[in-house]
Scaffold this active site. Structure first.
Site, PDB file in Angstrom:
ATOM      1  N   TYR A 263       0.828  -1.208   0.000  1.00 26.81           N
ATOM      2  CA  TYR A 263       0.000   0.000   0.000  1.00 26.81           C
ATOM      3  C   TYR A 263       0.857   1.250   0.000  1.00 26.81           C
ATOM      4  O   TYR A 263       0.465   2.293  -0.494  1.00 26.81           O
ATOM      5  CB  TYR A 263      -1.010   0.012   1.143  1.00 26.81           C
ATOM      6  CG  TYR A 263      -0.426   0.217   2.517  1.00 26.81           C
ATOM      7  CD1 TYR A 263      -0.278   1.495   3.040  1.00 26.81           C
ATOM      8  CD2 TYR A 263      -0.039  -0.861   3.290  1.00 26.81           C
ATOM      9  CE1 TYR A 263       0.253   1.688   4.305  1.00 26.81           C
ATOM     10  CE2 TYR A 263       0.484  -0.685   4.545  1.00 26.81           C
ATOM     11  CZ  TYR A 263       0.633   0.586   5.049  1.00 26.81           C
ATOM     12  OH  TYR A 263       1.170   0.773   6.286  1.00 26.81           O
TER      13      TYR A 263
ATOM     14  N   LEU B  79     -11.013  19.535  -8.254  1.00 27.26           N
ATOM     15  CA  LEU B  79     -10.636  18.383  -7.436  1.00 27.26           C
ATOM     16  C   LEU B  79     -10.791  17.091  -8.234  1.00 27.26           C
ATOM     17  O   LEU B  79     -10.053  16.131  -8.021  1.00 27.26           O
ATOM     18  CB  LEU B  79     -11.482  18.320  -6.173  1.00 27.26           C
ATOM     19  CG  LEU B  79     -11.316  19.475  -5.186  1.00 27.26           C
ATOM     20  CD1 LEU B  79     -12.153  19.233  -3.945  1.00 27.26           C
ATOM     21  CD2 LEU B  79      -9.867  19.692  -4.837  1.00 27.26           C
ATOM     22  N   GLU B  80     -11.733  17.081  -9.167  1.00 24.04           N
ATOM     23  CA  GLU B  80     -11.912  15.917 -10.035  1.00 24.04           C
ATOM     24  C   GLU B  80     -10.644  15.630 -10.835  1.00 24.04           C
ATOM     25  O   GLU B  80     -10.278  14.464 -11.046  1.00 24.04           O
ATOM     26  CB  GLU B  80     -13.095  16.140 -10.994  1.00 24.04           C
ATOM     27  CG  GLU B  80     -14.436  16.186 -10.308  1.00 24.04           C
ATOM     28  CD  GLU B  80     -14.827  17.558  -9.750  1.00 24.04           C
ATOM     29  OE1 GLU B  80     -16.003  17.718  -9.384  1.00 24.04           O
ATOM     30  OE2 GLU B  80     -13.977  18.468  -9.681  1.00 24.04           O
TER      31      GLU B  80
ATOM     32  N   LYS C  17     -11.075  19.038   0.942  1.00 24.96           N
ATOM     33  CA  LYS C  17     -10.528  20.308   1.430  1.00 24.96           C
ATOM     34  C   LYS C  17     -11.121  20.537   2.812  1.00 24.96           C
ATOM     35  O   LYS C  17     -12.251  20.993   2.936  1.00 24.96           O
ATOM     36  CB  LYS C  17     -10.955  21.469   0.517  1.00 24.96           C
ATOM     37  CG  LYS C  17     -10.393  21.458  -0.875  1.00 24.96           C
ATOM     38  CD  LYS C  17     -10.925  22.691  -1.608  1.00 24.96           C
ATOM     39  CE  LYS C  17     -10.385  22.846  -2.983  1.00 24.96           C
ATOM     40  NZ  LYS C  17     -10.925  24.062  -3.646  1.00 24.96           N
TER      41      LYS C  17
END
Length: 137
Positions: A61, A105-106, A132
């Site tokens: 991870y 943000l996309e 945010k």
């Protein structure tokens, strides 16, 4: 991949990675920047790693976040894996969030997901949440 197929797969779920970035459409967001909190879910088959207990049989991870560059003065605001004093685990996300400004943000989420897919073919699906925490309503 259909949602029902994901239920039968394992996933790695590092959460709460915090970085300062300059994303947004407002001029002050691009000039002053702000904190972003990132969560990533990555679906993959972990059966071999579960049986062997060998890191070579999985995607660590921490590797989901590794990038191609190195950072000398790294300050973490959230827990991250450490092995022999070396901190791993934030590179892809760090590169994107602290990298070139995006309006949406996309776009930030897409860049993180796309880079993860390109680097790790074992991953069958990825979910990225970009937040945010200090946005005024």
């Amino acid at each position: 991949m259909a949602g029902s197929e994901l239920v039968d797969q394992d996933k790695l779920i590092p959460r709460g990675l915090k970085f300062h970035g300059f994303h947004g459409v407002k001029p002050e967001e691009k000039k002053l920047g702000q904190k972003f909190v990132i969560d990533v879910d990555a679906w993959l088959d972990l059966r071999a790693a579960g049986v062997s207990d060998d890191i070579a049989d999985t995607v660590s991870y921490t590797d989901i976040y590794r990038c191609l560059t190195t950072v000398s003065n790294l300050k973490l605001e959230s827990p991250c894996a450490a092995v022999d004093g070396i901190i791993y685990g934030i590179w892809i996300v760090k590169d994107v969030v602290e990298g070139p400004s995006q309006n949406l943000l996309e776009s930030v989420a897409h860049l993180i997901a796309n880079t993860t897919f390109l680097k790790f073919s074992q991953i069958s699906a990825v979910r990225v949440k970009v937040g945010k925490p200090h946005v005024a309503s």
